[in-house]
Design an enzyme around this catalytic site. Sequence first.
Site, mmCIF file in Angstrom:
data_model
loop_
_atom_site.group_PDB
_atom_site.id
_atom_site.type_symbol
_atom_site.label_atom_id
_atom_site.label_comp_id
_atom_site.label_asym_id
_atom_site.label_seq_id
_atom_site.Cartn_x
_atom_site.Cartn_y
_atom_site.Cartn_z
ATOM 1 N N GLU A 321 0.973 -1.121 -0.005
ATOM 2 C CA GLU A 321 0.054 -0.145 -0.050
ATOM 3 C C GLU A 321 0.864 1.167 0.115
ATOM 4 O O GLU A 321 1.760 1.256 0.936
ATOM 5 C CB GLU A 321 -0.974 0.068 0.949
ATOM 6 C CG GLU A 321 -2.078 0.736 1.279
ATOM 7 C CD GLU A 321 -1.669 2.323 1.593
ATOM 8 O OE1 GLU A 321 -1.587 3.047 0.696
ATOM 9 O OE2 GLU A 321 -1.861 2.455 2.885
ATOM 10 N N CYS A 355 -2.585 8.145 4.316
ATOM 11 C CA CYS A 355 -2.369 7.759 2.568
ATOM 12 C C CYS A 355 -3.548 8.302 1.919
ATOM 13 O O CYS A 355 -3.400 8.337 0.702
ATOM 14 C CB CYS A 355 -2.390 6.277 2.779
ATOM 15 S SG CYS A 355 -1.032 5.465 3.845
#
Length: 568
Positions: A321, A355
């Site tokens: 990720e 994120c």
Amino acid sequence: MQAASVIARRVVGLRGCTQVRCLTSVVKDSGLPDFNVVNEPLLSYLPGSAELQQLEAALQKHGATVAEVPIVIGDEEIRTDLVRYQPRPHDHKNPVAKFYHATPEIVQKAIDNSLSAREAWEKVPLSEKIDIFHRAADMMATKYRQDLNATTMLGQSKTVVQAEIDAAAELVDFLRFNAFFAKELTKYQPISEDASVTKNSMRLRGLEGFVAAVSPFNFTAIGGNLASAPTLMGNVVVWKPSDTAILSNYTAYRILREAGIPAGVINFVPADGPVYGDTVTASPELSVVNFTGSVPTFQHLWKQVGNNIARYRGFPRLIGECGGKNYHFVHPTADGATVAASTIRSAFEFGGQKCSACSRLYVPRSRWDEIRTLMLNIHKDVKIGDPTKKENFFGAVIDEKAFQRIKSYIDHAKNSPDLDIIAGGGCDDSTGYFIEPTIVVCKNPSDKIMQEEIFGPVLSVYVYEDGQEAATLDLIGRCPYGLTGAIYSQDQAFAEFALEKLKMTCGNFYVNDKSTGSIVGQQPFGGGRISGTNDKAGGPHYMLKFCSPQAIKETFVPLPHWKYPYME
């Protein structure tokens, strides 16, 4: 279907043989108790509350000393000459932890130690592993909740609400939901047309080798999840925590050990990135790289695995990720107050270091004056500073490297004729790494400030012409990232159109809500394109990444025939 079933049985030679049985089933029922799970409630920390008093005591305890954090391999604590310190981002001359980097030889020692623990751990029944996870979750939710929050606030410069969301609730949720999903996976069993003749079953094995877990600074919960989730399925882990999240990650590690994770199942190995990466990718026993971090680092690890592919015992699984360039798109029918408030939150909470943080906003010209005014009215009340002070909306960015990177984009905005800073823009690293929440209006939607990940409190705005909604959605889709995105619209038909149009632009999509705030079990998280491999942590699919299913067929009758019926 009945005729086909009869033919299938005859083909394998079962004709009339049911009177003589061979063995009883060697595959035992999992014996797992059934249970459900709910998300951990967030505490409020209102004045005078018990949780606020407990947090203040924990902040005092962890803030009064510099904790020493060793490398831990098995039950051995190791200290090297490679001494490092974790500063408080908001007070960088005042560290919270002293720790040690591993050498290549120590990283290899951690690999060997984990491998020696693998076989015994893999044999531990899933029910016992689930008990350990439940015990760890309960300890994190109660006894150690404020230790996790305090070490996250001090070491990663999170406010109380951001720490509570992360280090307490999300970490607890990961443990409980991963245990639930692992249990649910065992419920699937293949079809057995007549189990007294042939029984088909499936068991979930751990992977041969070890898992290399590389965790980021921005979420304590991600560190705990990357390291613990593989162990639930019978794997062993060599965990490299971020240098800028050492103290909170070590706190989580110690809780996992206290809850019953045996020595060697997770080895805690702070190290320089290349030292760790070179060593783990060179090992023939590598089974998984479980990663959250930057695109260049994950690409480098992937390249190293590719270069070494012939030396591995199997094909390592790569789980990554890598962040995003997340968007909010505003339709002319959107509710302006919702857009303004949720965009400020998404862009600037935790200094834009999530994120999923919104970093590009697309607004129709007919609504820009209104939304601009609403956002600037909120912006003037946003304070930054020491995150332990309740009046501050966010603290400092994580370190000097991040400060200089983010500042370079602000400097670019100050010097470009196509960019106009309408709020913020100030940077000061004299005491802490503080950057004001900055809003930049862009004439050119292809400018790097709207295409590249900044990972800081910088929001770029593009004002599009009314009637160009579809073309602007096309523009959004040209970005190389694909993590999160949101649309704001009160037009049902347009919302449905945008849902399809933006289908491939993000892994987590929001309608009339901000791009941040995914909750374990509710919005499993992950994205595609260069944002990652979209394995959806916090969902049921994630646990399958860490197991190797084995299909088993048991036949309980003799099979004496070699001819097929049509041959007679």
